[in-house]
Design a protein around this motif. Structure first.
Motif, short mmCIF file in Angstrom:
data_model
loop_
_atom_site.label_atom_id
_atom_site.label_comp_id
_atom_site.label_asym_id
_atom_site.label_seq_id
_atom_site.Cartn_x
_atom_site.Cartn_y
_atom_site.Cartn_z
N LEU A 110 59.73 44.43 44.11
CA LEU A 110 59.01 43.55 44.70
C LEU A 110 58.50 42.13 43.78
N PRO A 111 58.06 42.46 42.56
CA PRO A 111 57.72 41.23 41.97
C PRO A 111 58.89 40.21 41.64
N PHE A 112 60.11 40.71 41.98
CA PHE A 112 61.44 39.63 41.54
C PHE A 112 62.11 39.23 42.97
N GLY A 113 61.39 39.57 44.01
CA GLY A 113 61.87 39.10 45.32
C GLY A 113 61.41 37.61 45.52
N TYR A 114 61.99 37.05 46.59
CA TYR A 114 61.76 35.70 46.41
C TYR A 114 60.22 35.13 46.78
N TYR A 115 59.58 35.74 47.75
CA TYR A 115 58.44 35.56 48.19
C TYR A 115 57.46 35.71 47.07
N PHE A 116 57.39 36.87 46.21
CA PHE A 116 56.49 37.13 45.26
C PHE A 116 56.68 36.41 43.99
N LEU A 117 58.23 36.13 43.62
CA LEU A 117 58.46 35.11 42.52
C LEU A 117 58.20 33.97 42.73
N PHE A 118 58.45 33.20 44.01
CA PHE A 118 58.20 32.03 44.21
C PHE A 118 57.28 31.47 45.31
N GLU A 119 57.36 31.84 46.41
CA GLU A 119 56.50 31.34 47.70
C GLU A 119 54.99 31.83 47.31
N TYR A 120 54.91 32.94 46.90
CA TYR A 120 53.51 33.45 46.65
C TYR A 120 52.71 32.95 45.22
N CYS A 121 53.40 32.71 44.56
CA CYS A 121 52.98 32.38 43.12
C CYS A 121 53.17 30.94 42.78
N VAL A 122 54.03 30.33 42.91
CA VAL A 122 54.45 29.03 42.44
C VAL A 122 53.84 27.79 43.62
N ILE A 123 54.04 28.12 44.96
CA ILE A 123 53.19 27.17 45.74
C ILE A 123 52.14 27.44 46.16
N ALA A 124 51.26 26.39 45.80
CA ALA A 124 49.67 26.85 45.90
C ALA A 124 49.25 26.52 47.41
N ARG A 125 49.31 27.71 48.13
CA ARG A 125 48.99 27.72 49.48
C ARG A 125 48.08 28.97 49.55
N ASN A 126 47.64 28.90 51.01
CA ASN A 126 46.72 30.04 51.17
C ASN A 126 47.51 31.24 51.30
N TYR A 127 48.74 31.48 51.34
CA TYR A 127 49.30 32.66 51.67
C TYR A 127 49.10 33.71 50.45
N LEU A 128 48.85 33.29 49.37
CA LEU A 128 48.82 34.45 48.21
C LEU A 128 47.50 34.87 48.53
N LEU A 129 46.53 34.47 49.15
CA LEU A 129 45.18 35.11 49.21
C LEU A 129 45.41 36.46 50.35
N THR A 130 46.39 36.29 50.96
CA THR A 130 46.63 37.47 51.96
C THR A 130 47.28 38.48 51.11
N VAL A 131 48.01 38.27 50.21
CA VAL A 131 48.89 39.07 49.27
C VAL A 131 47.67 39.83 48.37
N PHE A 132 46.93 39.04 47.70
CA PHE A 132 45.77 39.66 46.81
C PHE A 132 44.96 40.30 47.32
N LEU A 133 44.41 39.94 48.61
CA LEU A 133 43.48 40.86 49.42
C LEU A 133 44.05 42.11 49.92
N LEU A 134 45.42 41.81 50.13
CA LEU A 134 46.11 43.26 50.85
C LEU A 134 46.15 44.37 49.65
N MET A 135 46.27 43.60 48.54
CA MET A 135 46.48 44.56 47.25
C MET A 135 45.20 45.50 47.12
N LEU A 136 43.97 44.26 47.13
CA LEU A 136 42.86 44.94 46.88
C LEU A 136 42.43 46.01 47.93
#
Length: 165
Positions: A110-136
């Motif tokens: 998972l860490p090296f797929g497109y979404y985790f490597l670029f979309e959820y990490c590099v582009i500063a948007r609100n989508y990462l909060l979804t991932v962060f909270l889902l992991m919590l």
């Protein structure tokens, strides 16, 4: 048995380290997109009430804006938004690797797929909060019935991340 567990942990630390280095370089060289800058300008130029009133026009709940607002109001440079986002992405990845009970193959891939490597990490948007909270939520899920308030708060925050959540 202890040796095997030690090797597994080292592998996960290695994955996290490689992920952190790759994404650090990507964030360092990322050119902001218009929608990233728009969120920054909204929180820089508007008061709290106006930010909340602006959100229906943005089509997103306000959690990301509320996290970025103190940075903008403190006069920090625009790039501080990217570094906040990067720190949250590293936290989400740490939770994925060390806090969830997902199968090891997912943790390694998972860490090296497109979404985790670029979309959820590099582009500063609100989508990462979804991932962060889902992991919590995944980390505390087994204890949701013993600690329903904590679980409920995390789910409520998840609802404030974006319309997908």
């Amino acid at each position: 048995m202890v040796l095997r567990e030690n090797l597994r942990l080292r592998g996960l630390w290695l994955v996290w380290g490689v992920y952190a280095v790759i994404t650090f370089a990507a964030v360092l060289h990322h050119q902001p997109w218009r929608d990233e800058a728009q969120g920054w300008l909204i929180v820089r130029d508007l008061g709290l009430g106006d930010v909340i009133r602006q959100m229906p026009y943005e089509g997103t709940p306000p959690l990301w804006h509320l996290l970025v607002m103190p940075l903008a109001k403190a006069g920090l440079p625009y790039s501080s938004q990217n570094w906040l986002h990067y720190a949250l992405a590293q936290g989400a990845m740490f939770l994925l690797l060390f806090g969830t009970r997902l199968p090891r193959v997912f943790k390694l891939l998972l860490p090296f797929g497109y979404y985790f490597l670029f979309e959820y990490c590099v582009i500063a948007r609100n989508y990462l909060l979804t991932v962060f909270l889902l992991m919590l939520i995944a980390c505390v899920y087994e204890r949701r019935l013993q600690q329903p308030v904590r679980h409920g708060l995390l789910v409520a925050l998840l609802a404030w991340t974006n319309i997908h959540s």
